[in-house]
Each structure stands twice: as C-alpha cells, then as structure tokens.
Design an enzyme around this catalytic site. Structure first.
Site, PDB file in Angstrom:
ATOM      1  N   ILE A 274       0.820  -1.200   0.000  1.00 13.75           N
ATOM      2  CA  ILE A 274       0.000   0.000   0.000  1.00 13.75           C
ATOM      3  C   ILE A 274       0.860   1.258   0.000  1.00 13.75           C
ATOM      4  O   ILE A 274       1.943   1.300   0.600  1.00 13.75           O
ATOM      5  CB  ILE A 274      -0.960   0.005   1.216  1.00 13.75           C
ATOM      6  CG1 ILE A 274      -2.014   1.110   1.068  1.00 13.75           C
ATOM      7  CG2 ILE A 274      -0.186   0.135   2.526  1.00 13.75           C
ATOM      8  CD1 ILE A 274      -3.158   0.991   2.068  1.00 13.75           C
ATOM      9  N   THR A 275       0.375   2.284  -0.690  1.00 13.11           N
ATOM     10  CA  THR A 275       1.046   3.580  -0.683  1.00 13.11           C
ATOM     11  C   THR A 275       0.001   4.672  -0.859  1.00 13.11           C
ATOM     12  O   THR A 275      -1.205   4.402  -0.950  1.00 13.11           O
ATOM     13  CB  THR A 275       2.127   3.660  -1.767  1.00 13.11           C
ATOM     14  OG1 THR A 275       2.935   4.837  -1.532  1.00 13.11           O
ATOM     15  CG2 THR A 275       1.524   3.731  -3.164  1.00 13.11           C
TER      16      THR A 275
ATOM     17  N   ALA B 283       6.658   6.903  -7.933  1.00 14.42           N
ATOM     18  CA  ALA B 283       6.100   8.107  -7.324  1.00 14.42           C
ATOM     19  C   ALA B 283       7.220   8.791  -6.555  1.00 14.42           C
ATOM     20  O   ALA B 283       7.756   8.221  -5.594  1.00 14.42           O
ATOM     21  CB  ALA B 283       4.943   7.756  -6.396  1.00 14.42           C
TER      22      ALA B 283
ATOM     23  N   ALA C 281       8.875   5.764  -4.400  1.00  8.70           N
ATOM     24  CA  ALA C 281       8.379   4.394  -4.379  1.00  8.70           C
ATOM     25  C   ALA C 281       8.249   3.876  -5.803  1.00  8.70           C
ATOM     26  O   ALA C 281       7.974   4.645  -6.735  1.00  8.70           O
ATOM     27  CB  ALA C 281       7.023   4.330  -3.674  1.00  8.70           C
ATOM     28  N   ILE C 282       8.429   2.569  -5.961  1.00  7.07           N
ATOM     29  CA  ILE C 282       8.305   1.934  -7.267  1.00  7.07           C
ATOM     30  C   ILE C 282       7.446   0.679  -7.121  1.00  7.07           C
ATOM     31  O   ILE C 282       7.675  -0.137  -6.227  1.00  7.07           O
ATOM     32  CB  ILE C 282       9.683   1.563  -7.854  1.00  7.07           C
ATOM     33  CG1 ILE C 282      10.480   2.831  -8.162  1.00  7.07           C
ATOM     34  CG2 ILE C 282       9.540   0.708  -9.111  1.00  7.07           C
ATOM     35  CD1 ILE C 282      11.885   2.582  -8.662  1.00  7.07           C
TER      36      ILE C 282
ATOM     37  N   CYS D  58       4.137   0.851   2.139  1.00  8.27           N
ATOM     38  CA  CYS D  58       4.868  -0.263   1.512  1.00  8.27           C
ATOM     39  C   CYS D  58       5.057  -1.426   2.472  1.00  8.27           C
ATOM     40  O   CYS D  58       5.922  -2.279   2.255  1.00  8.27           O
ATOM     41  CB  CYS D  58       6.209   0.205   0.954  1.00  8.27           C
ATOM     42  SG  CYS D  58       6.048   1.551  -0.248  1.00  8.27           S
TER      43      CYS D  58
ATOM     44  N   GLY E 220       4.578   2.219 -12.162  1.00  3.37           N
ATOM     45  CA  GLY E 220       5.899   2.833 -12.224  1.00  3.37           C
ATOM     46  C   GLY E 220       6.364   3.400 -10.913  1.00  3.37           C
ATOM     47  O   GLY E 220       6.548   2.679  -9.938  1.00  3.37           O
TER      48      GLY E 220
END
Length: 260
Positions: free
Chosen positions: A77-78, A199, A184-185, A215, A197
């Site tokens: 999660i993000t 952020a 984050a990826i 995450c 992709g």
C-alpha cells in the site's frame, strides 16, 4: 531501447483521478503491445488516493476505513497525491522479461535526478525504491526519552506506528534520522509491456502516509525533496529533471531477456 515519448497527462490543478489514469494506462499499454506507438511515459499528479498492490495485508490499510483502490501492480500500500510526481513508463521489453532489471533502471534515473538537486539517495537491499539513508542506529536520538534498547520496533513484529504516537509516524523519520523513502516503485508487466511505475515525493503533505503502513515497512519512513533540502521543491521544478534522466537511462539501456 527506442526513443522515449513523454506525455504530461495532468499536473497541479489538472491532477488526474487515479481510476481515469489507470484506464489510460491500459489504453496506452494495448497500443504499445500492438506497436502502434513508441515506448511512452505518462507523467502526472493524482488527487489524494491510497492504492494497494497485490501483497498488501489488511493490517497495513487505514485503521479508519478510508477507501483504498486495489490495483494489479506489485508491492503493497502507498499514497498518491498533490506534490508527488507520478510516472508510468509503458515500455516493451524482451521476453522473458527481467523485472528486477527494469526496476533498477527506474531507480537509477531517479537517483540521478535527486543528485541533481543535491540530495544523495541510494538503494536499500530487499526494498525497492529510492532511499535517503539514516544515521547508524547507535547515533539516532532516543524516542520519547527511551533508550533504543526499548524501542518496540526492535522486538515486536506486529508493531503498528499508528497506535504509538507521532514520534513513530512515517512522516517524522527524518527527525528520527532513520532511513526514509523518497521515491516508491511498483510495477506490473503484461505481455512483455510494463505498467505502473514510480512516485517521487517533491513537496507533498507526508502526513498522509501516517494513516497506513507505507509499503508494509514498519521500521523506516518517508521523506520528500522539500524535507531534505529545507526549501519548497515543487513538481514543476522536478519534472524536466526527471524527464532528462529517464531519457538518458532508458534510451541508453539495452534490455536483455531474463536468463532462464
């Protein structure tokens, strides 16, 4: 890799709803698979939204029942929202696809972009994304007056920072001098073509991350270019720098099939 096309889908007041952007990703993905368009990177901002990858545990979601969009990317999660530059590189890779190599290329482009702003970032073993390393554990300030030997995160695998006060909040990781994620990826590859992709936190309100376990990581936090530099670094300032380094890294790469 062939020439990379950038599409600025919507930024600032034109931020793009997550579901709308996801649908556009699908459309571009299908066109790239059919070789109707070149490799394409969508760049945008989203209104505030939580998204959960396939590995997200229930215990990592907002405790107050805030809606979460479940998506088909990897990772957990993000949060996405204003002040965060989101990029969806939709690229055709040779099969069998080397997923790790693709993630490493995205990390490299973002590491170079952050360096141009004077922020030293790196990778952390076993944790995707781009990180600012904290101080060694023995040099970090004590939390709440407690010695680090009593830090519950060291002994409690179920430790939840959301229930233990603001001193443990992910957004305060910089004050604690801990490792903190700057970008984050999370990706998905279907039919040899990438989706989703990265952020990159430019100047968002990072307290949005305090409502989740970002995450799925409980012993580190989040940061932004603005936090690290002590000045506002907006998406508009970061955008051309990220485009430049994505182009340099992705166009010069020679993706190889994964060894089998």
């Amino acid at each position: 890799m062939s020439e990379l096309r950038f599409v600025r889908l919507g930024l600032g007041p034109d931020a793009v709803d997550y579901q709308e952007a996801w649908q556009e990703q699908r459309r571009v993905h299908a066109a790239r698979f059919a070789d109707e368009i070149p490799d394409t990177c969508l760049l945008l901002e989203h209104p505030p939204v939580y998204t959960a990858g396939r590995r997200t545990a229930d215990s990592e979601r907002p405790l107050d029942g805030t809606p979460v969009v479940d998506v088909d990317r990897g990772g957990k999660i993000t949060w996405h929202g204003p002040g965060q530059l989101v990029g969806y590189p939709i690229l055709k890779l040779p099969r069998p696809v080397d997923v790790i190599a693709h993630v490493r290329r995205l990390e490299e482009a973002l590491i170079r972009a952050c360096a141009e702003f004077g922020v030293e970032t790196t990778r952390v073993e076993g944790r995707s994304g781009v990180w600012v390393l904290g101080d060694p554990v023995e040099q970090r300030p004590a939390l709440g007056g407690l010695d680090l030997d009593f830090d519950p995160r060291l002994t409690d695998e179920e430790f939840d920072p959301r229930l233990n006060g603001p001193e443990y909040a992910p957004s305060n990781a910089g004050q604690r001098r801990e490792d903190r994620k700057l970008a984050a990826i999370g990706i998905r590859i279907a039919k040899g073509v990438t989706m989703h992709g990265f952020a990159l936190n430019c100047d968002p309100d990072n307290t949005w991350f305090d409502r989740i376990v970002p995450c799925g990581i409980r012993d580190a936090g989040v940061t932004s270019l603005s936090n690290e530099l002590g000045r506002r670094v907006g998406v508009a300032e970061v955008l051309p720098v990220v485009e430049k380094h994505l182009r340099e890294v992705l166009e010069s790469a020679v993706p190889l099939p994964r060894a089998v």
